[in-house]
Design a protein around this motif. Structure first.
Motif, PDB file in Angstrom:
ATOM      1  N   THR A   3       0.796  -1.231   0.000  1.00 37.39           N
ATOM      2  CA  THR A   3       0.000   0.000   0.000  1.00 37.39           C
ATOM      3  C   THR A   3       0.828   1.281   0.000  1.00 37.39           C
ATOM      4  OG1 THR A   3      -0.124   0.156   2.413  1.00 37.39           O
ATOM      5  CG2 THR A   3      -1.830  -1.156   1.302  1.00 37.39           C
ATOM      6  N   GLY A   4       2.084   1.177   0.400  1.00 41.83           N
ATOM      7  CA  GLY A   4       2.911   2.369   0.536  1.00 41.83           C
ATOM      8  C   GLY A   4       2.774   3.038   1.889  1.00 41.83           C
ATOM      9  N   LEU A   5       1.922   2.479   2.745  1.00 44.63           N
ATOM     10  CA  LEU A   5       1.667   3.027   4.077  1.00 44.63           C
ATOM     11  C   LEU A   5       1.731   1.914   5.109  1.00 44.63           C
ATOM     12  CD1 LEU A   5      -1.528   5.109   3.212  1.00 44.63           C
ATOM     13  CD2 LEU A   5       0.757   6.034   3.546  1.00 44.63           C
ATOM     14  N   THR A   6       2.116   2.271   6.329  1.00 43.72           N
ATOM     15  CA  THR A   6       2.008   1.301   7.416  1.00 43.72           C
ATOM     16  C   THR A   6       0.530   1.181   7.779  1.00 43.72           C
ATOM     17  OG1 THR A   6       2.196   2.952   9.165  1.00 43.72           O
ATOM     18  CG2 THR A   6       4.266   1.976   8.349  1.00 43.72           C
ATOM     19  N   PRO A   7       0.135   0.146   8.506  1.00 41.70           N
ATOM     20  CA  PRO A   7      -1.270   0.049   8.908  1.00 41.70           C
ATOM     21  C   PRO A   7      -1.758   1.285   9.663  1.00 41.70           C
ATOM     22  CG  PRO A   7      -0.200  -2.055   9.244  1.00 41.70           C
ATOM     23  CD  PRO A   7       0.872  -1.073   8.868  1.00 41.70           C
ATOM     24  N   SER A   8      -0.947   1.831  10.565  1.00 40.00           N
ATOM     25  CA  SER A   8      -1.392   3.014  11.308  1.00 40.00           C
ATOM     26  C   SER A   8      -1.484   4.243  10.410  1.00 40.00           C
ATOM     27  CB  SER A   8      -0.491   3.275  12.512  1.00 40.00           C
ATOM     28  OG  SER A   8       0.841   3.443  12.119  1.00 40.00           O
ATOM     29  N   GLU A   9      -0.559   4.391   9.474  1.00 39.45           N
ATOM     30  CA  GLU A   9      -0.641   5.508   8.524  1.00 39.45           C
ATOM     31  C   GLU A   9      -1.894   5.380   7.658  1.00 39.45           C
ATOM     32  OE1 GLU A   9       4.129   6.377   7.808  1.00 39.45           O
ATOM     33  OE2 GLU A   9       3.090   4.945   6.519  1.00 39.45           O
TER      34      GLU A   9
END
Length: 69
Positions: A53-59
């Motif tokens: 996704t390009g993002l961490t789960p929290s991001e």
């Protein structure tokens, strides 16, 4: 058939399910969500999630969940 390898397809399915679970109003922790979609190691889940996704789960959660609940 879908133009990707079976493991890539499975990874896509797992991450799509994780994205839905992250956005649901629940008290699930990211490690629990990772486990629900087939990643028993929370660090590996976070790494794969970011790779896809390009993002961490929290991001991801912070980017898509509104705070006006």
């Amino acid at each position: 058939m879908k133009g990707v390898s079976p493991i890539e397809y499975l990874t896509q399915l797992r991450i799509e399910k994780a994205k839905r679970l992250i956005l649901e109003p629940s008290n699930h922790k990211f490690k629990d969500i990772g486990d629900m979609v087939g990643y028993s190691n929370p660090y590996y889940f976070s790494k794969v999630f970011k790779l896809v996704t390009g993002l961490t789960p929290s991001e991801y959660k912070n980017a898509y969940v509104t705070t006006d609940r």
